[in-house]
Design an enzyme around this catalytic site. Structure first.
Site, PDB file in Angstrom:
ATOM      1  CG  HIS A  38      -3.522 -14.053  60.373  1.00  0.00           C
ATOM      2  ND1 HIS A  38      -2.535 -14.856  60.886  1.00  0.00           N
ATOM      3  CD2 HIS A  38      -4.437 -13.780  61.501  1.00  0.00           C
ATOM      4  CE1 HIS A  38      -2.772 -15.226  62.115  1.00  0.00           C
ATOM      5  NE2 HIS A  38      -3.763 -14.649  62.398  1.00  0.00           N
ATOM      6  CG  ASP A  87      -6.333 -17.244  55.759  1.00  0.00           C
ATOM      7  OD1 ASP A  87      -7.173 -17.703  56.107  1.00  0.00           O
ATOM      8  OD2 ASP A  87      -5.480 -16.302  56.143  1.00  0.00           O
ATOM      9  CD  GLN A 138     -11.737 -14.102  60.785  1.00  0.00           C
ATOM     10  OE1 GLN A 138     -12.798 -14.388  61.245  1.00  0.00           O
ATOM     11  NE2 GLN A 138     -10.813 -14.242  61.824  1.00  0.00           N
ATOM     12  CE  LYS A 189      -9.136 -17.779  63.300  1.00  0.00           C
ATOM     13  NZ  LYS A 189      -8.885 -16.603  64.240  1.00  0.00           N
ATOM     14  CB  CYS A 200      -2.006 -12.044  63.898  1.00  0.00           C
ATOM     15  SG  CYS A 200      -1.929 -12.876  65.209  1.00  0.00           S
TER      16      CYS A 200
HETATM   17  C1  LIG Z   1      -7.528 -14.410  58.028  1.00  0.00           C
HETATM   18  C2  LIG Z   1      -6.915 -15.474  59.132  1.00  0.00           C
HETATM   19  N1  LIG Z   1      -5.769 -16.106  58.907  1.00  0.00           N
HETATM   20  C3  LIG Z   1      -5.228 -17.139  59.390  1.00  0.00           C
HETATM   21  C4  LIG Z   1      -5.509 -17.199  60.903  1.00  0.00           C
HETATM   22  C5  LIG Z   1      -4.837 -18.159  61.418  1.00  0.00           C
HETATM   23  O1  LIG Z   1      -5.601 -19.165  62.136  1.00  0.00           O
HETATM   24  P1  LIG Z   1      -5.190 -20.278  63.424  1.00  0.00           P
HETATM   25  O2  LIG Z   1      -4.454 -19.458  64.442  1.00  0.00           O
HETATM   26  O3  LIG Z   1      -6.282 -20.646  63.689  1.00  0.00           O
HETATM   27  O4  LIG Z   1      -3.976 -20.879  62.596  1.00  0.00           O
HETATM   28  C6  LIG Z   1      -6.312 -16.363  61.210  1.00  0.00           C
HETATM   29  C7  LIG Z   1      -6.587 -16.128  62.842  1.00  0.00           C
HETATM   30  O5  LIG Z   1      -6.836 -15.256  63.339  1.00  0.00           O
HETATM   31  C8  LIG Z   1      -7.004 -15.325  60.193  1.00  0.00           C
HETATM   32  O6  LIG Z   1      -8.014 -14.719  60.749  1.00  0.00           O
END
Ligand SMILES: Cc1ncc(COP(=O)(O)O)c(C=O)c1O
Length: 401
Positions: free
Chosen positions: A118, A195, A198, A221, A359
């Site tokens: 991401h 990370d 998900q 999430k 993203c």
């Molecule tokens: C795998 C992953 N990393 C990071 C993020 C960023 O999360 P946030 O926007 O809640 O900070 C997301 C959000 O879509 C994500 O799916």
């Protein structure tokens, strides 16, 4: 379970049932979470870690209870849990506080990430590269949507300072071998970061089993509120890191000559935190922890199989990646159809999906220059909803093709 989520009974566009299949963007909230936030403001509201009065004491204990629930949910201890605004802030915190490893005498020279990250796990490291001159190494994704692990072994070497990888891809749904990657990092003395944005919602995520140094995720999430997230940092590492932001709460004493910093997670929680968010997140994780995780995994696997199978049976559909595992996230493109057009028509039928690059621009563009359509299920998603998605898809395709 669906009745615990008030929004799921909503009707949209003139009475159509809402079919919410955009859960990778954000999950809906059960009543217990909504009620916990409302209860906080109705009965307890005060600042945390400051006031000696009854409300202040209640709120501090509710906030610290939430930290304990978060810790227990991922196999950590409370002293290893930092509350942040979300995955994005957690990764920025790590990239900022780990900068010193890339400068000076024994400097490490590169950060290893993957092609399926991401933007939140790409851009902070590019900013670190600008500050320190460190190299950014990228583990490629194979055509089937899995990571090239042979290449990972070559890229992670003695000059690597950080290995930061996504657990479950928010675009392909791939579940990565994070324990193996953490092991490769450990062998060369690099810091490993996962990370888990998900994965925490629907899988057992245990930091000890993974063996990572840090793990990050967002409240919104995992059925919790927005604007709250978590950075788990292993205590031995956390104790070596400099503060991220300066202000109230993160100090033990301040004078104009010298300030001393608090120990543990408070050193990284400057200012008034998102208190109701932390309490809501604790409630959400307690709700999640009460689920039968094996049943959740089986249910998500069933939905994933139905989605992938149904898509593959339709002409001109290209399912991106391999979609093994129980992630419930499936991305696809459709020959001759722009994802946004399809997304709009699905929405007109009450079906909410995500279109675009999710993203993950470098990854999505590899499969399709216009981006993709992403369908993502949660624990409360139903077989009926998958069927309603396919019926809306067929009607939309009849218009568009
Ligand atoms: C795998 C992953 N990393 C990071 C993020 C960023 O999360 P946030 O926007 O809640 O900070 C997301 C959000 O879509 C994500 O799916």
């Amino acid at each position: 379970m669906r009745s615990e989520f008030p929004i799921l009974s909503r009707r949209v566009h003139g009475g159509k049932p809402l079919v919410y299949l955009d859960n990778a963007a954000t999950t809906q909230k059960p009543s217990v979470v909504i009620d916990a936030i409302s209860e906080f403001y109705r009965h307890h509201n005060a600042n945390v870690h400051r006031a000696g009065h009854v409300l202040g004491a209640e709120v501090t204990s509710m906030f610290e209870d939430a930290r304990r629930v978060v810790a227990e949910s991922i196999g950590a201890t409370a002293e290893e849990i930092i509350f942040t605004r979300g995955t994005t802030e957690s990764l920025n915190l790590l990239a900022s506080t780990l900068s010193a490893r890339f400068t000076g005498g024994n400097a490490r020279r590169n950060v290893v990430i993957t092609e399926m990250e991401h933007h939140a796990n790409i851009v902070p490291w590019q900013m670190l590269r600008e500050r320190t001159g460190a190299e950014l190494r990228v583990i490629p994704v194979l055509d089937d949507g899995s990571l090239d692990m042979a290449r990972a072994e070559e890229l992670i070497d003695e000059s690597t300072g950080v290995v930061s990888v996504v657990h479950v891809s928010n675009t392909l749904g791939t579940t990565n071998e994070v324990a193996r990657l953490a092991e490769l990092a450990r062998r060369v003395g690099a810091v490993s970061i996962v990370d888990a944005a998900q994965s925490v919602s629907s899988a057992e995520v245990d930091v000890a089993a993974i063996g990572c140094d840090a793990l990050v995720f967002s409240g919104h999430k995992v059925y919790g509120p927005m604007g709250i997230g978590v950075a788990f940092i292993r205590r031995e590492l956390l104790d070596t890191l400099p503060p991220y932001q300066g202000g109230g709460s993160m100090i033990t004493s301040v004078s104009f000559e010298k300030t001393t910093y608090a120990e543990g997670p408070l050193r990284f929680e400057a200012g008034t935190p998102n208190i109701e968010g932390a309490i809501g997140l604790g409630t959400a994780l307690a709700w999640r922890n009460a689920l039968d995780m094996r049943a959740v995994v089986a249910h998500k696997q069933d939905l994933t199989d139905r989605l992938v199978g149904g898509l593959q049976r339709r002409d001109g559909v290209n399912v991106h990646g391999r979609h093994q595992g129980h992630s419930g996230i499936v991305s696809f493109s459709l020959g001759g159809v722009h994802p946004q057009d399809l997304g709009l028509l699905l929405d007109a039928h009450g079906v909410a999906v995500r279109t675009g690059h999710h993203c993950t621009m470098p990854l999505t563009q590899r499969y399709s220059s216009n981006g993709s359509i992403r369908v993502s299920a949660a624990v409360y998603s139903s077989v009926d909803e998958v069927e309603m998605f396919f019926s809306a898809l067929d009607r939309a395709c009849a218009v568009l093709r």
